[in-house]
Design a protein around this motif. Structure first.
Motif, PDB file in Angstrom:
ATOM      1  N   VAL A  67     -16.722 117.231  38.028  1.00  0.00           N
ATOM      2  CA  VAL A  67     -16.965 116.138  39.283  1.00  0.00           C
ATOM      3  C   VAL A  67     -17.308 114.959  38.995  1.00  0.00           C
ATOM      4  CG1 VAL A  67     -18.586 116.287  41.338  1.00  0.00           C
ATOM      5  CG2 VAL A  67     -17.879 118.320  40.523  1.00  0.00           C
ATOM      6  N   ARG A  68     -18.106 114.738  38.162  1.00  0.00           N
ATOM      7  CA  ARG A  68     -18.483 113.259  37.725  1.00  0.00           C
ATOM      8  C   ARG A  68     -17.388 112.491  37.191  1.00  0.00           C
ATOM      9  NH1 ARG A  68     -23.062 115.775  35.705  1.00  0.00           N
ATOM     10  NH2 ARG A  68     -22.435 115.777  33.686  1.00  0.00           N
ATOM     11  N   ARG A  69     -16.475 113.226  36.575  1.00  0.00           N
ATOM     12  CA  ARG A  69     -15.283 112.506  35.978  1.00  0.00           C
ATOM     13  C   ARG A  69     -14.352 112.035  37.149  1.00  0.00           C
ATOM     14  NH1 ARG A  69     -14.420 116.325  31.751  1.00  0.00           N
ATOM     15  NH2 ARG A  69     -12.532 117.168  32.809  1.00  0.00           N
ATOM     16  N   GLY A  70     -14.455 112.742  38.561  1.00  0.00           N
ATOM     17  CA  GLY A  70     -13.433 112.654  39.511  1.00  0.00           C
ATOM     18  C   GLY A  70     -12.317 113.548  39.441  1.00  0.00           C
ATOM     19  N   ASP A  71     -12.509 114.682  38.710  1.00  0.00           N
ATOM     20  CA  ASP A  71     -11.443 115.613  38.452  1.00  0.00           C
ATOM     21  C   ASP A  71     -11.931 116.915  39.087  1.00  0.00           C
ATOM     22  OD1 ASP A  71      -9.487 114.316  37.425  1.00  0.00           O
ATOM     23  OD2 ASP A  71     -10.425 114.452  35.245  1.00  0.00           O
ATOM     24  N   MET A  72     -13.052 117.029  40.144  1.00  0.00           N
ATOM     25  CA  MET A  72     -13.290 118.234  40.912  1.00  0.00           C
ATOM     26  C   MET A  72     -13.752 117.883  42.003  1.00  0.00           C
ATOM     27  SD  MET A  72     -15.328 121.572  39.599  1.00  0.00           S
ATOM     28  CE  MET A  72     -13.942 122.691  38.799  1.00  0.00           C
ATOM     29  N   MET A  73     -13.338 118.502  43.146  1.00  0.00           N
ATOM     30  CA  MET A  73     -13.987 118.178  44.426  1.00  0.00           C
ATOM     31  C   MET A  73     -15.645 118.398  44.223  1.00  0.00           C
ATOM     32  SD  MET A  73     -11.697 119.328  47.460  1.00  0.00           S
ATOM     33  CE  MET A  73     -10.942 120.781  46.859  1.00  0.00           C
ATOM     34  N   SER A  74     -16.276 117.647  44.934  1.00  0.00           N
ATOM     35  CA  SER A  74     -17.796 117.874  44.856  1.00  0.00           C
ATOM     36  C   SER A  74     -18.267 118.894  46.046  1.00  0.00           C
ATOM     37  CB  SER A  74     -18.488 116.431  45.162  1.00  0.00           C
ATOM     38  OG  SER A  74     -18.351 115.960  46.266  1.00  0.00           O
ATOM     39  N   ASP A  98     -17.733 117.055  49.251  1.00  0.00           N
ATOM     40  CA  ASP A  98     -16.617 116.890  49.685  1.00  0.00           C
ATOM     41  C   ASP A  98     -16.170 118.134  50.601  1.00  0.00           C
ATOM     42  OD1 ASP A  98     -16.024 114.533  48.476  1.00  0.00           O
ATOM     43  OD2 ASP A  98     -15.195 115.575  46.545  1.00  0.00           O
ATOM     44  N   ASP A 102     -17.976 118.462  53.718  1.00  0.00           N
ATOM     45  CA  ASP A 102     -17.204 117.487  54.829  1.00  0.00           C
ATOM     46  C   ASP A 102     -16.053 118.056  55.320  1.00  0.00           C
ATOM     47  OD1 ASP A 102     -17.081 115.060  55.894  1.00  0.00           O
ATOM     48  OD2 ASP A 102     -15.397 114.224  54.253  1.00  0.00           O
ATOM     49  N   ILE A 103     -15.335 118.656  54.549  1.00  0.00           N
ATOM     50  CA  ILE A 103     -13.827 119.244  55.142  1.00  0.00           C
ATOM     51  C   ILE A 103     -14.136 120.675  56.022  1.00  0.00           C
ATOM     52  CG2 ILE A 103     -11.776 120.475  54.381  1.00  0.00           C
ATOM     53  CD1 ILE A 103     -11.616 118.260  52.149  1.00  0.00           C
ATOM     54  N   VAL A 139      -8.303 123.363  46.014  1.00  0.00           N
ATOM     55  CA  VAL A 139      -7.371 123.331  47.221  1.00  0.00           C
ATOM     56  C   VAL A 139      -7.116 124.779  48.112  1.00  0.00           C
ATOM     57  CG1 VAL A 139      -5.416 122.311  48.258  1.00  0.00           C
ATOM     58  CG2 VAL A 139      -6.301 121.077  46.607  1.00  0.00           C
TER      59      VAL A 139
END
Lengths: 84, 264
Positions: free
Chosen positions: B179-186, B189, B192-193, B146
């Motif tokens: 990233v695959r586990r959903g614990d880091m922004m890809s 992502d 996109d931001i 972040v």
């Protein structure tokens, strides 16, 4: 789904919110331009007090809200945008 | 006439200096004449990452103050023919140089080199303003966190205000398994931001620690994932179309199996 509460999703949401404030704050004319444009549109529908108006970006729970407080003096009868 | 490119990030510790050293090394490996400029005056570091710390005689501030000629301050890399370093001063501070002086300096360097890479200090004050004076384009380094992405966004705004062409993004220290586990922004992502173009993704790699210990950039090492990523970015900087690496390639067998069945 599991992705909803993943720490990555939380990071993205927090980042989006913080950037709303950052981008608005760091662009010097952003809020005043927004204010001028909104006041112009609202004035087509109602007579408003220009001096007492207040516009703010506020963090509410998990999102950012644009809070506008505009004193209304009188509503124009039958006003439609564009048919001056 | 060479091109002047700044490597910047806003936030400290995301890998600007490592990136500058590796991109310069990779560009020089392909035969280009490259000058790396350490613009972090007072916190000199690019010299140690390159293993050139014992060869410094003069520095950037000496050149700017007319104490020596530019040629005298440039250090030739011991491994690569075309690679040169202009070190930062260690005993001065950011205010000893002005943006105007940096503009003159980069103007002189671009006569001599095909690529001039400026390693920017962290922050958005004088040191950053010096680093972006006179550049043709910018590379922004961000890690998938972040704070780093937030600072990158601020830097993008400042580069726009300085009328520098749209910056390209390097996502550094990505950990594909997280990233695959959903614990880091890809990477998606982050793009996109920030809404800027990607020029490369560098995976987290222990080799970086080892090569930095030794003062030998990872781009020199065959078999280093980060080194390969840096070599690819260097080729893209030089205008080549290079497909993005498959960062999942070295993940475990079980991971791949799970993905095959759509469970990860």
């Amino acid at each position: 789904m599991w992705m909803r509460n993943s720490s990555k999703q939380i990071a993205k949401d927090r980042l989006r919110n913080v950037l709303v404030h950052d981008r608005a704050d760091t662009s010097p004319d952003f809020m005043s331009n927004l204010r001028d444009d909104l006041m112009r549109v609202v004035s087509e529908y109602m007579e408003v007090g220009q001096s007492g108006a207040d516009f703010q970006l506020q963090s509410v729970d998990d999102h950012v809200a644009l809070i506008a407080n505009i004193p209304v003096k009188q509503v124009r009868r039958g006003r439609r945008p564009g048919n001056n | 006439m060479g091109e002047v490119i700044v490597v910047t990030s806003g936030k400290g510790g995301v890998g600007k200096t490592t990136t500058t050293a590796n991109l310069g090394t990779a560009l020089a490996q392909s035969g280009a004449r490259v000058c790396l400029v350490d613009a972090d005056i007072g916190l000199r570091n690019l010299d140690v990452v390159l293993g050139l710390e014992n060869r410094i005689v003069y520095d950037l501030v000496d050149v700017v103050e007319g104490f020596c000629r530019l040629r005298q301050a440039l250090i030739r890399d011991k491994r690569l023919e075309g690679l040169h370093l202009l070190p930062a001063a260690q005993t001065k501070d950011k205010t000893s140089v002005t943006p105007e002086q940096m503009r003159e300096l980069t103007q002189e360097l671009r006569q001599e080199f095909e690529f001039v890479l400026i390693d920017s200090p962290a922050g958005i004050e004088q040191g950053f303003k010096n680093a972006i004076a006179g550049v043709d384009r910018a590379l922004i380094v961000a890690t998938p966190e972040v704070a780093s992405v937030r600072d990158a966004d601020r830097i993008i705004g400042l580069l726009e205000a300085a009328e520098i062409p749209p910056a390209k993004l390097i996502v550094n220290r990505l950990r594909p398994q997280m990233v695959r586990r959903g614990d880091m922004m890809s990477v998606e992502d982050i793009i996109d931001i920030l809404a800027i173009d990607l020029i490369g993704v560098v995976p987290e790699d222990e080799q970086i620690v080892v090569t930095t210990n030794r003062g030998e950039p990872a781009a020199l090492i065959q078999g280093s994932r980060a080194g390969e990523a840096y070599r690819n970015i260097a080729r893209r900087i030089a205008g080549e179309e290079v497909p993005f690496m498959d960062l999942d390639a070295n993940s475990g067998f079980l991971d791949r199996l799970r993905r095959m069945f759509g469970q990860a």
